[in-house]
Design an enzyme around this catalytic site. Sequence first.
Site, PDB file in Angstrom:
ATOM      1  CG  HIS A   1      41.624  31.869  32.488  1.00  0.00           C
ATOM      2  ND1 HIS A   1      40.604  32.469  31.839  1.00  0.00           N
ATOM      3  CD2 HIS A   1      41.673  33.110  33.357  1.00  0.00           C
ATOM      4  CE1 HIS A   1      40.109  33.634  32.085  1.00  0.00           C
ATOM      5  NE2 HIS A   1      40.779  33.901  33.202  1.00  0.00           N
ATOM      6  CD  GLU A   2      43.188  31.802  37.035  1.00  0.00           C
ATOM      7  OE1 GLU A   2      43.816  33.168  37.318  1.00  0.00           O
ATOM      8  OE2 GLU A   2      41.991  31.873  36.675  1.00  0.00           O
TER       9      GLU A   2
ATOM     10  CB  CYS B   1      38.252  36.765  33.122  1.00  0.00           C
ATOM     11  SG  CYS B   1      39.458  37.398  33.911  1.00  0.00           S
ATOM     12  CG  LEU B   2      36.692  36.644  38.930  1.00  0.00           C
ATOM     13  CD1 LEU B   2      37.349  36.392  40.221  1.00  0.00           C
ATOM     14  CD2 LEU B   2      35.231  36.499  39.311  1.00  0.00           C
TER      15      LEU B   2
ATOM     16  N   GLY C   1      39.244  30.897  39.849  1.00  0.00           N
ATOM     17  CA  GLY C   1      40.797  31.041  39.884  1.00  0.00           C
ATOM     18  C   GLY C   1      40.874  32.697  39.883  1.00  0.00           C
TER      19      GLY C   1
ATOM     20  CG  HIS D   1      45.074  36.604  34.661  1.00  0.00           C
ATOM     21  ND1 HIS D   1      44.384  37.919  34.159  1.00  0.00           N
ATOM     22  CD2 HIS D   1      44.055  35.609  34.717  1.00  0.00           C
ATOM     23  CE1 HIS D   1      42.992  37.592  34.094  1.00  0.00           C
ATOM     24  NE2 HIS D   1      42.698  36.223  34.394  1.00  0.00           N
TER      25      HIS D   1
ATOM     26  CD  GLN E   1      42.340  37.735  37.593  1.00  0.00           C
ATOM     27  OE1 GLN E   1      42.322  36.761  37.998  1.00  0.00           O
ATOM     28  NE2 GLN E   1      41.001  37.952  37.246  1.00  0.00           N
TER      29      GLN E   1
HETATM   30 NI    NI Z   1      40.862  35.542  34.528  1.00  0.00          NI
END
Ligand code: NI
Length: 177
Positions: free
Chosen positions: A142-143, A100-101, A47, A146, A52
Amino acid sequence: MAVQKVLRMGDPRLLRVAEAVGEFNTPSLDRLVDDMFETMAALDGAGLAAPQIGVNLRLVIFGVEANPRYPEVEPVPTTVLINPEITLMSEAMDEDWEGCLSVPGLRGLVPRHTHLRYSGFDQHGQRFEREVKDFHARVVQHECDHLDGILYPRRIRDLSRFGFEDELVPGKGAEKA
Ligand code: NI
């Protein structure tokens, strides 16, 4: 289309509350969605949220294909979710590992609600709604975090369960989102 740089934890742009998307079906929105999918694929993520890549809009993408190598990971449909709203269907929570990226190389055990309904719009302005559980619900939480400037380490209850993925117990990884 182009792979974008993913901001890492510590960048103040990851702490902002993102703004609602006001216009759908535009070339710039299509380009943003394309860039996000390309970036997510290049980094093998599950995701990605627009903040981000430095775009302060309430837009997330996610999707996990069935993988015979990881039968315990349930597939999640490839989704563009804009201006999301989450309604909890239960107070029940469960803990599982997340990555997480924007927090590369690390994993943490994160409590999330296990059953919720979410609604929002795709990039064409088509509204949709789903009721989901468990892993799918985890990815959405989670998304959407953000979009409110929250990275998963802030959700960890026990920081002894937070560390570098190659130091943690093998086989207990998680998808990167
Ligand atoms: Ni993330």
